[in-house]
Design a protein around this motif. Structure first.
Motif, PDB file in Angstrom:
ATOM      1  N   LEU A  56       0.837  -1.190   0.000  1.00  0.00           N
ATOM      2  CA  LEU A  56       0.000   0.000   0.000  1.00  0.00           C
ATOM      3  C   LEU A  56       0.874   1.243   0.000  1.00  0.00           C
ATOM      4  CD1 LEU A  56      -2.748  -0.937   2.590  1.00  0.00           C
ATOM      5  CD2 LEU A  56      -2.982  -0.831   0.115  1.00  0.00           C
ATOM      6  N   THR A  57       0.462   2.246  -0.749  1.00  0.00           N
ATOM      7  CA  THR A  57       1.178   3.506  -0.772  1.00  0.00           C
ATOM      8  C   THR A  57       1.073   4.174   0.588  1.00  0.00           C
ATOM      9  OG1 THR A  57       0.667   3.788  -3.100  1.00  0.00           O
ATOM     10  CG2 THR A  57       1.328   5.764  -1.877  1.00  0.00           C
ATOM     11  N   PRO A  58       2.196   4.684   1.140  1.00  0.00           N
ATOM     12  CA  PRO A  58       2.131   5.354   2.438  1.00  0.00           C
ATOM     13  C   PRO A  58       1.052   6.431   2.439  1.00  0.00           C
ATOM     14  CG  PRO A  58       4.408   5.067   1.766  1.00  0.00           C
ATOM     15  CD  PRO A  58       3.549   4.640   0.583  1.00  0.00           C
ATOM     16  N   GLY A  59       0.259   6.449   3.497  1.00  0.00           N
ATOM     17  CA  GLY A  59      -0.815   7.430   3.599  1.00  0.00           C
ATOM     18  C   GLY A  59      -2.142   6.924   3.085  1.00  0.00           C
ATOM     19  N   GLU A  60      -2.139   5.772   2.361  1.00  0.00           N
ATOM     20  CA  GLU A  60      -3.402   5.234   1.843  1.00  0.00           C
ATOM     21  C   GLU A  60      -4.269   4.677   2.954  1.00  0.00           C
ATOM     22  OE1 GLU A  60      -3.364   3.695  -2.652  1.00  0.00           O
ATOM     23  OE2 GLU A  60      -2.297   2.412  -1.271  1.00  0.00           O
ATOM     24  N   ALA A  61      -3.633   4.131   3.989  1.00  0.00           N
ATOM     25  CA  ALA A  61      -4.377   3.556   5.094  1.00  0.00           C
ATOM     26  C   ALA A  61      -3.507   3.586   6.325  1.00  0.00           C
ATOM     27  CB  ALA A  61      -4.793   2.114   4.785  1.00  0.00           C
ATOM     28  N   SER A  62      -4.153   3.559   7.478  1.00  0.00           N
ATOM     29  CA  SER A  62      -3.418   3.441   8.723  1.00  0.00           C
ATOM     30  C   SER A  62      -3.281   1.966   9.025  1.00  0.00           C
ATOM     31  CB  SER A  62      -4.181   4.157   9.848  1.00  0.00           C
ATOM     32  OG  SER A  62      -3.540   3.963  11.088  1.00  0.00           O
ATOM     33  N   ALA A  63      -2.178   1.384   8.566  1.00  0.00           N
ATOM     34  CA  ALA A  63      -2.003  -0.062   8.656  1.00  0.00           C
ATOM     35  C   ALA A  63      -1.923  -0.495  10.108  1.00  0.00           C
ATOM     36  CB  ALA A  63      -0.734  -0.478   7.920  1.00  0.00           C
ATOM     37  N   PRO A  64      -2.697  -1.513  10.490  1.00  0.00           N
ATOM     38  CA  PRO A  64      -2.699  -1.953  11.877  1.00  0.00           C
ATOM     39  C   PRO A  64      -1.504  -2.831  12.189  1.00  0.00           C
ATOM     40  CG  PRO A  64      -4.122  -3.359  10.591  1.00  0.00           C
ATOM     41  CD  PRO A  64      -3.620  -2.285   9.652  1.00  0.00           C
ATOM     42  N   ASP A  65      -1.268  -3.042  13.461  1.00  0.00           N
ATOM     43  CA  ASP A  65      -0.320  -4.046  13.914  1.00  0.00           C
ATOM     44  C   ASP A  65      -0.781  -5.381  13.347  1.00  0.00           C
ATOM     45  OD1 ASP A  65       1.099  -5.959  15.287  1.00  0.00           O
ATOM     46  OD2 ASP A  65       0.660  -5.159  17.275  1.00  0.00           O
ATOM     47  N   GLN A 128     -16.540  -2.822  20.571  1.00  0.00           N
ATOM     48  CA  GLN A 128     -16.184  -1.425  20.794  1.00  0.00           C
ATOM     49  C   GLN A 128     -14.982  -1.223  21.700  1.00  0.00           C
ATOM     50  OE1 GLN A 128     -19.533   1.379  21.171  1.00  0.00           O
ATOM     51  NE2 GLN A 128     -20.889  -0.367  20.852  1.00  0.00           N
ATOM     52  N   ASN A 129     -14.564  -2.233  22.428  1.00  0.00           N
ATOM     53  CA  ASN A 129     -13.395  -2.089  23.291  1.00  0.00           C
ATOM     54  C   ASN A 129     -12.150  -2.716  22.678  1.00  0.00           C
ATOM     55  OD1 ASN A 129     -14.878  -0.807  25.391  1.00  0.00           O
ATOM     56  ND2 ASN A 129     -15.623  -2.801  26.074  1.00  0.00           N
ATOM     57  N   SER A 130     -12.166  -2.922  21.373  1.00  0.00           N
ATOM     58  CA  SER A 130     -11.062  -3.619  20.711  1.00  0.00           C
ATOM     59  C   SER A 130     -10.251  -2.680  19.835  1.00  0.00           C
ATOM     60  CB  SER A 130     -11.615  -4.767  19.853  1.00  0.00           C
ATOM     61  OG  SER A 130     -10.561  -5.376  19.135  1.00  0.00           O
ATOM     62  N   ASP A 131      -8.931  -2.929  19.785  1.00  0.00           N
ATOM     63  CA  ASP A 131      -8.058  -2.200  18.866  1.00  0.00           C
ATOM     64  C   ASP A 131      -7.711  -3.036  17.640  1.00  0.00           C
ATOM     65  OD1 ASP A 131      -6.457  -4.050  20.112  1.00  0.00           O
ATOM     66  OD2 ASP A 131      -4.890  -2.633  20.721  1.00  0.00           O
ATOM     67  N   VAL A 132      -8.373  -4.180  17.480  1.00  0.00           N
ATOM     68  CA  VAL A 132      -8.191  -4.997  16.281  1.00  0.00           C
ATOM     69  C   VAL A 132      -8.794  -4.261  15.085  1.00  0.00           C
ATOM     70  CG1 VAL A 132      -8.908  -7.138  15.133  1.00  0.00           C
ATOM     71  CG2 VAL A 132      -8.100  -7.189  17.496  1.00  0.00           C
ATOM     72  N   LYS A 133      -8.089  -4.282  13.952  1.00  0.00           N
ATOM     73  CA  LYS A 133      -8.567  -3.612  12.749  1.00  0.00           C
ATOM     74  C   LYS A 133      -8.515  -4.561  11.560  1.00  0.00           C
ATOM     75  CE  LYS A 133      -6.918   1.002  14.092  1.00  0.00           C
ATOM     76  NZ  LYS A 133      -6.103   2.170  13.668  1.00  0.00           N
ATOM     77  N   LEU A 134      -9.298  -4.237  10.544  1.00  0.00           N
ATOM     78  CA  LEU A 134      -9.155  -4.914   9.269  1.00  0.00           C
ATOM     79  C   LEU A 134      -7.797  -4.546   8.683  1.00  0.00           C
ATOM     80  CD1 LEU A 134     -12.704  -4.199   7.832  1.00  0.00           C
ATOM     81  CD2 LEU A 134     -11.832  -6.440   8.508  1.00  0.00           C
ATOM     82  N   VAL A 135      -7.297  -5.358   7.761  1.00  0.00           N
ATOM     83  CA  VAL A 135      -5.969  -5.111   7.217  1.00  0.00           C
ATOM     84  C   VAL A 135      -5.892  -3.790   6.462  1.00  0.00           C
ATOM     85  CG1 VAL A 135      -5.290  -7.522   7.132  1.00  0.00           C
ATOM     86  CG2 VAL A 135      -6.509  -6.549   5.205  1.00  0.00           C
ATOM     87  N   GLU A 136      -7.042  -3.238   6.059  1.00  0.00           N
ATOM     88  CA  GLU A 136      -7.048  -1.922   5.420  1.00  0.00           C
ATOM     89  C   GLU A 136      -6.821  -0.788   6.410  1.00  0.00           C
ATOM     90  OE1 GLU A 136      -9.328  -4.618   2.729  1.00  0.00           O
ATOM     91  OE2 GLU A 136      -9.241  -4.280   4.880  1.00  0.00           O
TER      92      GLU A 136
END
Length: 209
Positions: A56-65, A128-136
């Motif tokens: 992904l191009t930098p800035g396109e998404a906030s990539a999660p851990d 709602q109490n999770s910091d898990v994100k989709l890969v996007e």
């Protein structure tokens, strides 16, 4: 919603063969080239695009851990369409249980629970109490606009318990039975819940129902 990219062994082999024939003009050995190809093939792929996360191009998404990134395959060792992992941290913890459907959670992923039907993981919900994100990079608290940017074409339905503009946004391929994504958008137009799984469990409004 596009399916994830899969790099076939034949494609990898072809790339390695071409690199070997080049005489290593870029200074890389054949072993290094092969290792890089394996890393690219194993990289998580995004749900909303066909590109690996590391492309992904930098800035396109906030990539999660990546250890806390959920995709169509599942989250960590909790895999959609597979049995509950033996000896893992996912167990029943006072939630809904039963012979047909039960919920499981893990202390490693607060705010996340899985639905297990007849021994098979059918859905994972990010709460709602999770910091898990989709890969996007889309997670709890992301705006509806951010969701639409990555997931254009999702089917919109009225929310069962909240007034408009609250809604459900469901992947168009969900009815096929393949793993898919479903968002719950609140009245503030932000993501409240993210579900990844297969129908009919993907569409359940309350846990196992």
């Amino acid at each position: 919603m596009k399916h994830m990219s899969i790099i076939s062994p034949a494609a990898i082999a072809l790339g390695l063969s071409a690199a070997a024939c080049s005489g290593g003009s870029d200074g890389q050995s054949a072993d290094t080239t092969e290792a890089n190809a394996q890393v690219d093939a194993a990289a998580p792929t995004t749900i909303g695009t066909s590109a690996p996360l590391n492309s992904l191009t930098p800035g396109e998404a906030s990539a999660p851990d990546l250890s806390k990134a959920i995709g169509l395959e599942g989250l960590a060792d909790l895999r959609i369409g597979k049995p509950l992992p033996v000896g893992g941290s996912w167990t029943e913890r006072g939630a809904q249980t039963g012979a047909e459907c039960r919920t499981v959670s893990s202390p490693d992923y607060p705010g996340v629970y899985g639905l297990v039907t007849k021994g098979t993981v059918r859905r994972i919900t990010v709460g709602q109490n999770s910091d898990v994100k989709l890969v996007e990079g889309v997670g709890i608290g992301s705006t509806e606009d951010e969701v639409q940017k990555w997931f254009a074409g999702f089917r919109s339905e009225p929310h069962k318990y909240e007034d408009s503009p609250a809604k459900y946004l469901t992947a168009p391929n969900a009815a096929s039975g393949d793993p898919a994504v479903r968002f719950e958008i609140g009245k503030d137009r932000k993501v409240k819940l993210i579900h990844v799984g297969m129908m009919p469990e993907l569409g359940y409004a309350e846990g196992c129902s």
